[in-house]
Motif scaffolding. Structure first.
Motif, PDB file in Angstrom:
ATOM      1  N   ARG A  27     -21.813 -73.300 -38.626  1.00 62.62           N
ATOM      2  CA  ARG A  27     -20.595 -73.299 -37.809  1.00 62.62           C
ATOM      3  C   ARG A  27     -19.427 -73.181 -38.750  1.00 62.62           C
ATOM      4  O   ARG A  27     -19.517 -73.510 -39.928  1.00 62.62           O
ATOM      5  N   TRP A  28     -18.316 -72.677 -38.253  1.00 65.47           N
ATOM      6  CA  TRP A  28     -17.102 -72.697 -39.058  1.00 65.47           C
ATOM      7  C   TRP A  28     -15.905 -72.989 -38.171  1.00 65.47           C
ATOM      8  O   TRP A  28     -15.933 -72.695 -36.974  1.00 65.47           O
ATOM      9  N   VAL A  29     -14.916 -73.606 -38.773  1.00 70.29           N
ATOM     10  CA  VAL A  29     -13.745 -74.009 -37.994  1.00 70.29           C
ATOM     11  C   VAL A  29     -12.468 -73.580 -38.709  1.00 70.29           C
ATOM     12  O   VAL A  29     -12.461 -73.376 -39.920  1.00 70.29           O
ATOM     13  N   SER A  30     -11.417 -73.432 -37.922  1.00 75.68           N
ATOM     14  CA  SER A  30     -10.107 -73.158 -38.504  1.00 75.68           C
ATOM     15  C   SER A  30      -9.043 -73.610 -37.512  1.00 75.68           C
ATOM     16  O   SER A  30      -9.344 -73.897 -36.349  1.00 75.68           O
ATOM     17  N   VAL A  31      -7.814 -73.702 -37.991  1.00 70.24           N
ATOM     18  CA  VAL A  31      -6.707 -74.021 -37.084  1.00 70.24           C
ATOM     19  C   VAL A  31      -5.617 -72.985 -37.241  1.00 70.24           C
ATOM     20  O   VAL A  31      -5.448 -72.396 -38.318  1.00 70.24           O
ATOM     21  N   ASN A  32      -4.897 -72.765 -36.133  1.00 67.24           N
ATOM     22  CA  ASN A  32      -3.806 -71.820 -36.134  1.00 67.24           C
ATOM     23  C   ASN A  32      -2.614 -72.500 -35.452  1.00 67.24           C
ATOM     24  O   ASN A  32      -2.767 -73.050 -34.369  1.00 67.24           O
ATOM     25  N   PHE A  38     -10.102 -73.356 -33.696  1.00 67.43           N
ATOM     26  CA  PHE A  38     -11.120 -72.315 -33.497  1.00 67.43           C
ATOM     27  C   PHE A  38     -12.463 -72.823 -33.992  1.00 67.43           C
ATOM     28  O   PHE A  38     -12.560 -73.359 -35.086  1.00 67.43           O
ATOM     29  N   LEU A  39     -13.474 -72.634 -33.162  1.00 66.85           N
ATOM     30  CA  LEU A  39     -14.840 -72.970 -33.574  1.00 66.85           C
ATOM     31  C   LEU A  39     -15.658 -71.689 -33.520  1.00 66.85           C
ATOM     32  O   LEU A  39     -15.680 -71.011 -32.483  1.00 66.85           O
ATOM     33  N   ASN A  40     -16.294 -71.358 -34.619  1.00 65.38           N
ATOM     34  CA  ASN A  40     -17.083 -70.126 -34.727  1.00 65.38           C
ATOM     35  C   ASN A  40     -16.268 -68.912 -34.269  1.00 65.38           C
ATOM     36  O   ASN A  40     -16.756 -68.046 -33.533  1.00 65.38           O
ATOM     37  N   GLY A  41     -15.002 -68.930 -34.620  1.00 66.23           N
ATOM     38  CA  GLY A  41     -14.141 -67.787 -34.342  1.00 66.23           C
ATOM     39  C   GLY A  41     -13.520 -67.757 -32.954  1.00 66.23           C
ATOM     40  O   GLY A  41     -12.713 -66.889 -32.657  1.00 66.23           O
ATOM     41  N   GLU A  42     -13.887 -68.702 -32.095  1.00 67.81           N
ATOM     42  CA  GLU A  42     -13.356 -68.701 -30.724  1.00 67.81           C
ATOM     43  C   GLU A  42     -12.387 -69.866 -30.545  1.00 67.81           C
ATOM     44  O   GLU A  42     -12.630 -70.955 -31.069  1.00 67.81           O
ATOM     45  N   PRO A  43     -11.321 -69.656 -29.736  1.00 69.81           N
ATOM     46  CA  PRO A  43     -10.418 -70.784 -29.470  1.00 69.81           C
ATOM     47  C   PRO A  43     -11.174 -71.905 -28.760  1.00 69.81           C
ATOM     48  O   PRO A  43     -12.021 -71.631 -27.902  1.00 69.81           O
ATOM     49  N   ARG A  76      -0.586 -76.256 -23.233  1.00 74.45           N
ATOM     50  CA  ARG A  76      -0.014 -75.755 -24.497  1.00 74.45           C
ATOM     51  C   ARG A  76      -1.110 -75.261 -25.432  1.00 74.45           C
ATOM     52  O   ARG A  76      -1.831 -76.067 -26.024  1.00 74.45           O
ATOM     53  N   ASP A  77      -1.187 -73.958 -25.582  1.00 69.84           N
ATOM     54  CA  ASP A  77      -2.233 -73.375 -26.428  1.00 69.84           C
ATOM     55  C   ASP A  77      -2.137 -73.838 -27.875  1.00 69.84           C
ATOM     56  O   ASP A  77      -3.138 -73.925 -28.578  1.00 69.84           O
ATOM     57  N   PHE A  78      -0.893 -74.084 -28.314  1.00 69.53           N
ATOM     58  CA  PHE A  78      -0.750 -74.407 -29.742  1.00 69.53           C
ATOM     59  C   PHE A  78      -1.283 -75.802 -30.083  1.00 69.53           C
ATOM     60  O   PHE A  78      -1.524 -76.108 -31.243  1.00 69.53           O
ATOM     61  N   VAL A  79      -1.475 -76.642 -29.076  1.00 71.08           N
ATOM     62  CA  VAL A  79      -1.968 -77.996 -29.370  1.00 71.08           C
ATOM     63  C   VAL A  79      -3.495 -77.940 -29.554  1.00 71.08           C
ATOM     64  O   VAL A  79      -4.227 -77.509 -28.671  1.00 71.08           O
ATOM     65  N   VAL A  80      -3.914 -78.403 -30.740  1.00 71.75           N
ATOM     66  CA  VAL A  80      -5.328 -78.331 -31.117  1.00 71.75           C
ATOM     67  C   VAL A  80      -6.210 -79.141 -30.171  1.00 71.75           C
ATOM     68  O   VAL A  80      -7.330 -78.750 -29.840  1.00 71.75           O
ATOM     69  N   GLY A  81      -5.692 -80.294 -29.725  1.00 74.70           N
ATOM     70  CA  GLY A  81      -6.499 -81.124 -28.830  1.00 74.70           C
ATOM     71  C   GLY A  81      -6.010 -82.550 -28.837  1.00 74.70           C
ATOM     72  O   GLY A  81      -4.867 -82.828 -29.247  1.00 74.70           O
ATOM     73  N   MET A  82      -6.868 -83.451 -28.399  1.00 75.92           N
ATOM     74  CA  MET A  82      -6.447 -84.848 -28.293  1.00 75.92           C
ATOM     75  C   MET A  82      -7.638 -85.787 -28.379  1.00 75.92           C
ATOM     76  O   MET A  82      -8.741 -85.460 -27.927  1.00 75.92           O
ATOM     77  N   THR A  83      -7.402 -86.934 -28.990  1.00 74.59           N
ATOM     78  CA  THR A  83      -8.438 -87.964 -29.051  1.00 74.59           C
ATOM     79  C   THR A  83      -7.827 -89.264 -28.549  1.00 74.59           C
ATOM     80  O   THR A  83      -6.855 -89.771 -29.115  1.00 74.59           O
ATOM     81  N   ALA A  84      -8.385 -89.788 -27.473  1.00 70.83           N
ATOM     82  CA  ALA A  84      -7.817 -90.981 -26.824  1.00 70.83           C
ATOM     83  C   ALA A  84      -7.981 -92.206 -27.715  1.00 70.83           C
ATOM     84  O   ALA A  84      -8.985 -92.355 -28.413  1.00 70.83           O
ATOM     85  N   TRP A  85      -6.988 -93.062 -27.652  1.00 73.00           N
ATOM     86  CA  TRP A  85      -7.077 -94.373 -28.316  1.00 73.00           C
ATOM     87  C   TRP A  85      -7.380 -95.382 -27.236  1.00 73.00           C
ATOM     88  O   TRP A  85      -6.537 -95.602 -26.395  1.00 73.00           O
ATOM     89  N   ASN A  86      -8.476 -95.948 -27.137  1.00 76.36           N
ATOM     90  CA  ASN A  86      -9.621 -95.847 -28.016  1.00 76.36           C
ATOM     91  C   ASN A  86     -10.821 -95.693 -27.105  1.00 76.36           C
ATOM     92  O   ASN A  86     -10.729 -95.979 -25.927  1.00 76.36           O
ATOM     93  N   PHE A  87     -11.945 -95.283 -27.638  1.00 72.82           N
ATOM     94  CA  PHE A  87     -13.137 -95.236 -26.791  1.00 72.82           C
ATOM     95  C   PHE A  87     -13.365 -96.609 -26.128  1.00 72.82           C
ATOM     96  O   PHE A  87     -13.530 -96.710 -24.929  1.00 72.82           O
ATOM     97  N   ALA A  88     -13.333 -97.659 -26.937  1.00 71.42           N
ATOM     98  CA  ALA A  88     -13.621 -98.998 -26.390  1.00 71.42           C
ATOM     99  C   ALA A  88     -12.544 -99.987 -26.813  1.00 71.42           C
ATOM    100  O   ALA A  88     -11.923 -99.823 -27.859  1.00 71.42           O
ATOM    101  N   ASP A  89     -12.353-101.029 -26.010  1.00 75.20           N
ATOM    102  CA  ASP A  89     -11.510-102.149 -26.438  1.00 75.20           C
ATOM    103  C   ASP A  89     -12.093-102.667 -27.753  1.00 75.20           C
ATOM    104  O   ASP A  89     -13.307-102.592 -27.977  1.00 75.20           O
ATOM    105  N   PHE A  90     -11.232-103.210 -28.612  1.00 71.84           N
ATOM    106  CA  PHE A  90     -11.736-103.672 -29.911  1.00 71.84           C
ATOM    107  C   PHE A  90     -10.965-104.905 -30.381  1.00 71.84           C
ATOM    108  O   PHE A  90      -9.865-105.190 -29.906  1.00 71.84           O
ATOM    109  N   GLY A  91     -11.568-105.591 -31.332  1.00 72.19           N
ATOM    110  CA  GLY A  91     -10.988-106.831 -31.830  1.00 72.19           C
ATOM    111  C   GLY A  91      -9.804-106.593 -32.742  1.00 72.19           C
ATOM    112  O   GLY A  91      -9.890-105.814 -33.695  1.00 72.19           O
ATOM    113  N   SER A  92      -8.683-107.238 -32.405  1.00 75.02           N
ATOM    114  CA  SER A  92      -7.511-107.205 -33.256  1.00 75.02           C
ATOM    115  C   SER A  92      -6.942-108.614 -33.147  1.00 75.02           C
ATOM    116  O   SER A  92      -6.277-108.947 -32.170  1.00 75.02           O
TER     117      SER A  92
END
Ligand code: GCB
Length: 876
Positions: free
Chosen positions: A290-295, A301-306, A551-567
């Motif tokens: 596999r190969w990845v890139s960002v624009n 892009f993963l394997n050349g596809e957005p 928005r195409d220019f935004v690569v993506g998003m990762t939610a905070w957080n998968f699970a509640d956690f100790g703080s």
């Protein structure tokens, strides 16, 4: 490799068997079982524990503030048979938080700094053969300004919390001393749809005093295990040296590419043999093409596809275990994340168990992996060196997982600086310079070491990252954006993204964190920022998703957080827990998990009614209740008690239906052509409490949300202004509710698990009425003194406002409490009677006659009254 966690005798047997077999081959034994442990520096009293282990699993969650950060001692006796004398012996620690000193038979074997990467010590020279050997590990989780992370929003659980292995090897083997890597690194030069090749760099150690003639065999098998190519090399390794060699595999035509949708794996196997063909050492790894890139304009892009990357962040701790979590439970997390339909995980803020990365290879999840240089940098050579070493360990230990496409090294590095009111301007300017310097070093090093990966860094919402140009260093920038929580409103996200994109058109950006806190016991029909309702959590996540997808220019998003956690320092509606999880701390999904699944998982059709059947529902003066339903189906029909009540169409996974629940038991069914879900709910519906029948009725004063009290199995209804035949206040105002933030609200209240009731309250209320029918009732009133001094610094509110807490704790308020004109408490003085932040209840039996209903009168003597909740229980 098999695990014998509770059978140390078996471990020894294995060592024996190996020793008696004719060939001396590599042997790995997991020595987790039966360690002696103590926190007592005199080392007189020991307890027996198994690894994974942490000493903070309880004290990081108890009512006392703080948790033990200091020294812990572990020891274990291991018998090493005489036959093992010719081998090289390593101890491998996969995770010890956070500094370890290891001794073998009293001799110092090594020191390791950093709690999240593995380390190996060659202990051969300290061993006695045909005898027991004492292994001692001194572990320290105290704050250490030279070891990242420094001040962070997660608990630093101390202990040996990942596996410990004993590895015995013939004198020639794949090196174990290159920053505890496996001694080989896989690269993929020139991967395309048409062809791919593999390049394996191998480090071979020869510990013998004479040179050795060995054979190195590297083979690649396809997904079915069929070997498709094998490279064989003769290698001469000089005495006492490490030999480096590179093996290039022949080209593979039309490789099966890897992606989250089609995680096609190949398998690499490496054998080191002696000249007679006896296997000395063997290693294996998943490989994937596999190969990845960002624009900056078009995203990822993963394997050349957005490809939009959408997923979660993950912390490694778990309710009841701290950081010492059984692997099976951790692996379940990865399955849950995959089943939600995510295609990416950010292992934040530190490298996590290697087993999980392997699972990401296999299930198909892209990975962002990073080291814990978080919130601030210490300007010492030691801190710089530890950070660099940590990154080298991280890169080398995680290099071979094809799922890892992003290597990170810093998170919100100017967070402390921005909220620092002690340092001078000059000190702050210096901090910008040396933090940038470390970032630059880490960036350059990562690019050099891992040329086929993307480098990443996560930033918080502040211009300082642009001003210092630190945001221009990595190939991809992750913004941690809490619009609609710590900052401004939800639609400000899009405004921010567009502005950044316009001002920095050459930068690739994603949202690496976002999300509000949510509590499954808190619910509202009028959700608001900072109320911890699941309804607000849905509004925010859904809008972020829409704004990112637009928005195409935004690569993506990762939610905070998968699970509640100790703080540990946090005090929200669950003490010591950061509650932004999509699932709870015990991994029970919150409603939002199903919404993501509805949008992202197109493979498993399902329907989810966003109501918790365990929690009784109240419809007071309310004809219908709007219910959210999540599904990846197109449409469905809604039935209440067997009658069709609505036909719904799902848009972006969500449909809403107005349900005319009846008093008593209700069966709510939602059915599509192929799927259905039914929930049986207990409903208390009334527009006249004077004629209502109930066993228990609770009210959450000063609050617009309901709270489910598991202990009493009551859902406390939200507060309201009094109206005839119902309930409510005549006067008073919600305490601190205008502030829009949870500062000033008491947190980590002792003696209760009902923060949802205690934290909100009416202040200055003198008359509260509930028009219950005549009868005998037990009335419980809930109070807390909100202005007790708090030692909790809510730094993660990310606001300059000061908490309302540091006020005089004595005599905030004194008042008399009457229930239907009977004085039940005179000169009630919370601050005086309960000097600690304490959840206080007053319980009385009251006979209600003459249709007078219940009247709670609070008569102030000094200051303003407070009242957090009322529970009314029928007694006859
Ligand atoms: C952040 C941090 C993360 C915190 C989170 C929060 O920006 O990177 O470590 O836990 O915010 O919940 O405040």
């Amino acid at each position: 490799m098999m695990k014998y966690q509770n059978h140390s005798i078996r471990n020894l047997l294995i060592l024996f068997c190996v020793a008696f077999s004719s060939q001396l081959i590599a042997q790995k034994t997991i020595i987790n079982s039966g360690w002696q442990f103590t926190l007592d520096t005199t080392k007189t009293k020991w307890e027996t524990v198994n690894i994974p282990h942490t000493w903070n699993k309880d004290d990081a969650f108890d009512d006392e503030g703080g948790y033990f950060r200091g020294l812990g001692f572990y020891q274990k006796q291991v018998y090493v048979p005489i036959e093992k004398k010719g081998l090289i012996h390593y101890l491998r620690f996969k995770g010890v938080n956070q500094e370890a000193n290891v001794y073998v038979n009293g001799s110092f074997a090594g020191n390791h700094k950093g709690g999240y990467t593995a380390f190996n010590f060659n202990i051969t020279e300290f061993l006695k053969f045909g005898a027991y050997n004492l292994i001692e590990v001194k572990v320290d989780n105290s704050y250490n300004a030279n070891i990242p992370p420094l001040d962070i929003d997660f608990t630093i659980y101390g202990g040996i919390y990942r596996d410990v292995e004993w590895i015995a090897l013939p004198k020639q083997h794949l090196a174990l001393n290159d920053f505890a890597s496996e001694g080989f690194y896989v690269d993929y030069p020139n991967v395309s749809k048409e062809k791919a090749s593999v390049e394996v760099s191998v480090l071979l150690d020869n510990f013998d005093v004479k040179s050795a003639s060995n054979i190195l065999e590297v083979s690649i098998a396809d997904a079915d295990g069929k070997i498709i190519q094998t490279e064989i090399r003769k290698v001469e390794i000089n005495a006492k040296t490490t030999e480096k060699l590179k093996i290039h595999s022949p080209e593979i035509r039309n490789p099966n590419l890897w992606s989250p949708e089609r995680p096609n794996l190949y398998h690499l196997q490496i054998f080191l043999k002696d000249k007679n063909g006896t296997i000395l050492d063997e290693k294996s790894s998943n490989i994937a093409f596999r190969w990845v890139s960002v624009n900056p304009n078009k995203g990822f892009f993963l394997n050349g596809e957005p490809y939009k990357i959408i997923g979660v962040n993950r912390h490694q701790d778990y309710e009841g275990y701290g950081s010492a979590v059984p692997m099976q439970l951790q692996e379940k997390d990865i399955h849950l994340i995959k089943n939600m339909g995510a295609n990416v995980i950010r292992f934040a803020h530190y490298p996590q168990a290697q087993e999980l990365y392997k699972l990401c290879d296999e299930l198909g999840l892209l990975v962002w992996s990073e080291i814990p240089v978080v919130n601030k940098v210490t300007n010492t050579p030691e801190f710089f060196e530890t950070s660099m070493t940590m990154q080298e360990e991280h890169l080398k230990q995680y290099y071979n997982f094809p799922s890892v496409v992003m290597f990170g090294y810093m998170n919100e590095i100017f967070l402390r600086l921005v909220f620092d009111n002690k340092s001078t301007d000059q000190e702050k300017e210096d901090a910008k310079i040396y933090s940038y310097e470390l970032a630059k070093k880490l960036e350059d090093f990562t690019r050099k070491m891992a040329p086929n990966r993307l480098t990443v860094m996560a930033l918080h919402f502040n211009e300082v990252y642009n001003d210092t140009k630190i945001a221009d260093l990595s190939m991809l920038i992750g913004w941690n954006l809490y619009f609609g929580w710590y900052n401004d409103t939800i639609p400000d996200l899009g405004i921010f993204l567009d502005d950044q994109h316009q001002r920095f058109p050459n930068r690739s950006i994603m949202i690496s964190e976002y999300g509000p806190g949510a509590d499954v016991n808190i619910s509202s029909t009028t959700p608001k920022k900072y109320d911890y309702t699941q309804e607000y959590q849905l509004i925010l996540h859904k809008s972020y998703y829409d704004q990112v997808m637009a928005r195409d220019f935004v690569v993506g998003m990762t939610a905070w957080n998968f699970a509640d956690f100790g703080s540990e320092f946090r005090g929200e509606t669950i003490p010591h827990v950061n509650q932004k999880g999509l699932v709870q701390y015990n991994r029970e999904p919150k409603a939002i998990y199903y919404w993501y699944k509805a949008v992202l998982n197109t493979k498993e059709p399902f329907i989810h009614i966003a109501l918790n059947a365990e929690q009784p529902l109240n419809l007071i003066d309310e004809d219908k209740r709007t219910v959210s339903i999540f599904s990846n189906e197109k449409k469905a029909e809604v039935f209440l008690n067997g009658e069709l009540v609505d036909a719904i169409t799902f848009i972006n996974g969500l449909a809403k239906a107005d349900i005319p629940f009846i008093n008593g038991e209700n069966e709510l069914k939602v059915a599509s052509d192929s799927q259905e879900e039914t929930k049986t709910l207990q409903v208390f519906k009334s527009d006249n409490l004077k004629t209502a029948h109930f066993k228990r009725f609770g009210i959450n004063l000063g609050s617009h949300f309901s709270f489910y009290d598991q202990e009493n199995n009551v859902t406390f209804v939200p507060d309201r202004k009094y109206s005839e035949n119902l309930y409510g206040h005549f006067d008073g105002t919600p305490y601190n509710i205008t502030k829009d933030k949870n500062q000033g609200i008491p947190n980590n209240i002792k003696n209760t698990k009902k923060e949802g009731i205690f934290q909100t309250m009416l202040e200055g209320c003198t008359i509260y009425k509930v028009d219950v029918p005549n009868g005998k009732y037990q009335i419980t009133l809930y109070f807390v003194e909100p202005q007790i001094k708090s030692n909790i610094e809510m730094v993660f509110n990310l606001t300059a406002e000061k908490a309302l807490s540091n006020q005089d704790t004595k005599k905030q308020r004194v008042f008399d409490v009457f229930l239907n004109d009977i004085l039940v408490e005179s000169h009630f003085d919370l601050a005086k009677t309960f000097p600690d932040k304490y959840g206080v209840t007053l319980t009385n039996i009251v006979n209600i006659r003459n249709n007078e209903g219940l009247s709670i009168n609070l008569k102030p003597i000094e200051g303003k009254t407070v009242l957090s909740g009322v529970l009314i229980e029928k007694k006859d």
